[in-house]
Scaffold this active site. Sequence first.
Site, PDB file in Angstrom:
ATOM      1  N   GLY A 309       1.255  -0.671   0.006  1.00 28.60           N
ATOM      2  CA  GLY A 309       0.236  -0.163  -0.002  1.00 28.60           C
ATOM      3  C   GLY A 309       0.811   1.466   0.238  1.00 28.60           C
ATOM      4  O   GLY A 309       0.536   2.598  -0.666  1.00 28.60           O
ATOM      5  N   ARG A 402       5.586 -12.330   0.234  1.00 26.29           N
ATOM      6  CA  ARG A 402       5.753 -12.983   1.087  1.00 26.29           C
ATOM      7  C   ARG A 402       4.195 -14.436   0.687  1.00 26.29           C
ATOM      8  O   ARG A 402       3.991 -14.325  -0.380  1.00 26.29           O
ATOM      9  CB  ARG A 402       4.373 -11.687   1.737  1.00 26.29           C
ATOM     10  N   ASP A 480       0.333 -12.132   5.540  1.00 23.27           N
ATOM     11  CA  ASP A 480       0.852 -10.676   4.484  1.00 23.27           C
ATOM     12  C   ASP A 480       2.501 -10.701   4.960  1.00 23.27           C
ATOM     13  O   ASP A 480       2.648  -9.558   4.790  1.00 23.27           O
ATOM     14  CB  ASP A 480       0.658  -9.997   4.132  1.00 23.27           C
ATOM     15  N   ASN A 481       2.807 -10.825   6.068  1.00 20.61           N
ATOM     16  CA  ASN A 481       3.976 -10.237   6.990  1.00 20.61           C
ATOM     17  C   ASN A 481       5.268 -11.010   7.219  1.00 20.61           C
ATOM     18  O   ASN A 481       5.635 -11.168   7.589  1.00 20.61           O
ATOM     19  CB  ASN A 481       4.149  -9.163   8.135  1.00 20.61           C
TER      20      ASN A 481
HETATM   21  P1  AMP Z   1       0.223  -3.686   7.279  1.00 20.21           P
HETATM   22  O1  AMP Z   1      -0.784  -4.003   7.426  1.00 20.21           O
HETATM   23  O2  AMP Z   1       0.842  -2.650   7.420  1.00 20.21           O
HETATM   24  O3  AMP Z   1       0.791  -4.393   6.114  1.00 20.21           O
HETATM   25  O4  AMP Z   1      -1.092  -3.274   5.871  1.00 20.21           O
HETATM   26  C1  AMP Z   1      -1.804  -4.083   5.359  1.00 20.21           C
HETATM   27  C2  AMP Z   1      -1.974  -3.267   3.928  1.00 20.21           C
HETATM   28  O5  AMP Z   1      -2.176  -1.648   4.038  1.00 20.21           O
HETATM   29  C3  AMP Z   1      -1.315  -2.948   2.843  1.00 20.21           C
HETATM   30  O6  AMP Z   1      -2.589  -3.271   1.399  1.00 20.21           O
HETATM   31  C4  AMP Z   1      -0.763  -2.457   3.310  1.00 20.21           C
HETATM   32  O7  AMP Z   1      -0.048  -1.575   2.150  1.00 20.21           O
HETATM   33  C5  AMP Z   1      -2.210  -0.864   3.525  1.00 20.21           C
HETATM   34  N1  AMP Z   1      -1.704   0.060   4.453  1.00 20.21           N
HETATM   35  C6  AMP Z   1      -1.216   0.485   5.698  1.00 20.21           C
HETATM   36  N2  AMP Z   1      -0.712   1.134   5.707  1.00 20.21           N
HETATM   37  C7  AMP Z   1      -1.092   2.201   4.697  1.00 20.21           C
HETATM   38  C8  AMP Z   1      -1.068   3.235   4.157  1.00 20.21           C
HETATM   39  N3  AMP Z   1      -0.564   4.101   5.324  1.00 20.21           N
HETATM   40  N4  AMP Z   1      -1.425   4.120   3.174  1.00 20.21           N
HETATM   41  C9  AMP Z   1      -1.443   3.036   2.584  1.00 20.21           C
HETATM   42  N5  AMP Z   1      -1.776   1.457   3.175  1.00 20.21           N
HETATM   43  C10 AMP Z   1      -1.369   1.078   3.789  1.00 20.21           C
HETATM   44 MG    MG Z   2       2.853  -5.129   5.848  1.00 18.17          MG
END
Ligand code: AMP
Ligand code: MG
Length: 796
Positions: A309, A402, A480-481
């Site tokens: 994201g 991932r 996904d991590n």
């Molecule tokens: P995460 O939980 O941070 O690994 O992100 C999960 C999803 O939300 C992924 O698709 C990320 O890329 C998106 N995402 C999380 N935070 C943001 C942000 N601040 N801006 C854009 N996309 C985000």
């Molecule tokens: Mg992530």
Amino acid sequence: MTARNNSPRRLVPLLSLPLPPPSQRLTNNLLPDAYTPSPTSLLSTPDSTPSLVRRARPVPQGAGFSYVTPLPLPFPYEFPAEQKEESDKEVSLGEQHRREAEAEGGGADADSAEARYERQMQEVERVMRRYEIQVSELDKPEYPAKDAEGLAGYLTPAKRAQTYPSARLLGLSAAALRDCLPNLDVGDAFEFIKSTSGRDGPDTYASGPMAPQPKDDAARARFQLSDVLAGRAVAAVLPSEESQLDDMAGCGVWARRVGQGWKDESLQQRWERRNGELLERQKQKTYLGWSNAYAGHQFGSWAGQLGDGRAITLFETINPENNERWEIQLKGAGRTPYSRFADGLATLGSSVREFLGSESIAALGIPTSRALSVISLPDVEVVRERRNVSAITSRLAQSWIRIGSFQLPASRSDWEIVRLLGEYVSRILFNFEGIPSAQTPDSPREKWATRLLFESARRNARMVAGWQAVGWTHGVLNTDNISILGLTIDYGPYGFLDIFSQDVTPNHSDEMSRYSYKMQPSMVLFAMKQLLTSLSPIIGFEEENGRAPNPGELASLEPEKLKALAEFGEATQRADLEEVFINTTMEEWRRRFRLRLGLKNAEEDEKGALFDPLLDVLEELDFTLTLRKLKEFPSILEENLKSAEGQEEGIKKAVESFSADWYDQSRVLAYLRDQKRDQAQGWLTKYAQRLLRDLGVGSGSSSSPAVGWGTSLREEMSQHNPRFVLRNWVGEEVIKRLEEKDDTLFLDRVLQMCLHPCKEWGQDDGSGKSAELLEEEARLCEIGEPLQRNMPSCSS
Ligand code: AMP
Ligand code: MG
């Protein structure tokens, strides 16, 4: 070009780093989002919808990534006031097409809401367009390529404007440079950071329109580095002539392609078309950054399509010293199609945490992504629980694929895409021999799916064992991590345990403690089982046929057949997967604990007899410092044995003398102190016996250790028991001092401690450190405000 240290290697500026050959690039081996099918597509979308390149949307089937360029701007983007409200709204791709079609048909009456909306959207597009690379820039990039096949750095008119945010280089990791990009010339970056610490104002900017113009090569190399890693200059290989552009890009293209009959294709026809595209792609020389598409289970529930994201890979390069591949990725450099309505930005705090966290885990010898730099954009504000300055980390990994990357196509039963991804990982990342590429002729194709599964499981097992052994919690172990390569990725609300407890999770939004310390191995195993499920039809196919599937072969199978293969594949590997994962985790965990305790030889029951009871002793104590202190025990034991009547008495005396100040008594509740002391002494007695067995002391064997074994063990153990770990409060202090005082020297001090965790920080080593500095080092090793009362903030 300068040479670092005494290495004879030629150093080159960031954009002159070598790309891998076309056939090995990710973007030539996986399929792109059809909206921007090639790097030149970005140049060809002026009249349709350039903002869609970075707008949150579901990507179509098959896409492994989307081409995208960094754009770290305040969000929502600034548009003329009266149009702001409408343009903030997200519009689905389908709705976009409907509106476009309507507008093209000219049916909308001039004053209808739709027509108004259309005009507003056009305004959005006009603004967005100014930020994309433009055709007029092709023959005059800001940073010209070193040759026709090398990367150039492009600016766009809006990024040349004085109003565009400038960048401040806060931190740079010399260790990441040494380990990953030893051929990179960072110019005067290190000196620049030092000389600007504690100040603000335009002359502290390392790059951007407000930054002082560079006067020599060293300044130029730093300026370029900062310009690219702050997301301003866009790295790309593009044709210099307009005639070579892709006129098939953009929203209009999508509609045209549907018009060409994509909609009505059979699965097999679609696959034939895609395979043809892939064969072409393997030769493609144009190049541009991307974000990855993936899916995942978040806190145990299926979350569907996710993706990078706010992470954008700029390019891949090869370390000339060992041929290792690295992807240079920015986190917090603006929106991508996977942004899920968020802004794509990152706060200064979360970027500094990612930067220090990755380097710290790397220095502890645990597989992880690395961090090269952290750069703030003082003029770009990010709103979370409060207003923050934004910052971008540049991170490095062999790959960012991932478990969720496999889950996305598998969830859509797109088995050909799972195959493509698996072949790419097997061939390019795991270097398995004989793995087919798009060009490889059909049959017999070498099997890869089971190998990939077990390679990933072993690597992830070793990674999680490393976390357990240093007392570190990741915080968000969603599928996904979890990297396919077994790297620690995505440094969010992680934490080093200070006061040890098996139930700690550093993430205060994890109310069920799903990702607590003790649950981590099970959670990584859960991800491995998801990988098995995502690969199961291919594993089943390989079991049944003794070879891997050819292109198109899976697409030709009936759903019932695929289902049967999946069940078969899953059934044949499930038990083994669990066993291999658990055994590998256990083996690595035991290996690391033996090192921590100075033991050379494994013993069958050491987990139950020695290591688990040690964790019980550690409950309520400082994990890091209590273990570090143990290195003093062997010499005390050796001394006491010398003067004692017999071994038993020697051990007893050593245990009594050492246990008195082994740990901080005040951490233990008063009424539990006696109990803790008995427990600690009981454990030390067993440890002493084990140590002596390990050394062959008193066993009558001729190989008794040399006098002074206690001191040698002390040396060895000090290399495996860190004195410094990045405690949450230390990270918080770094962030505060950056925000309030631009104290980049302090960031560097803490980085150095992260990079050398086992040094005797706070003790005079003869290098002429001031008393004040030594005191500060010692303070930074202390428990401070413990994690449990001071969880990392979730604002990212
Ligand atoms: P995460 O939980 O941070 O690994 O992100 C999960 C999803 O939300 C992924 O698709 C990320 O890329 C998106 N995402 C999380 N935070 C943001 C942000 N601040 N801006 C854009 N996309 C985000
Ligand atoms: Mg992530």
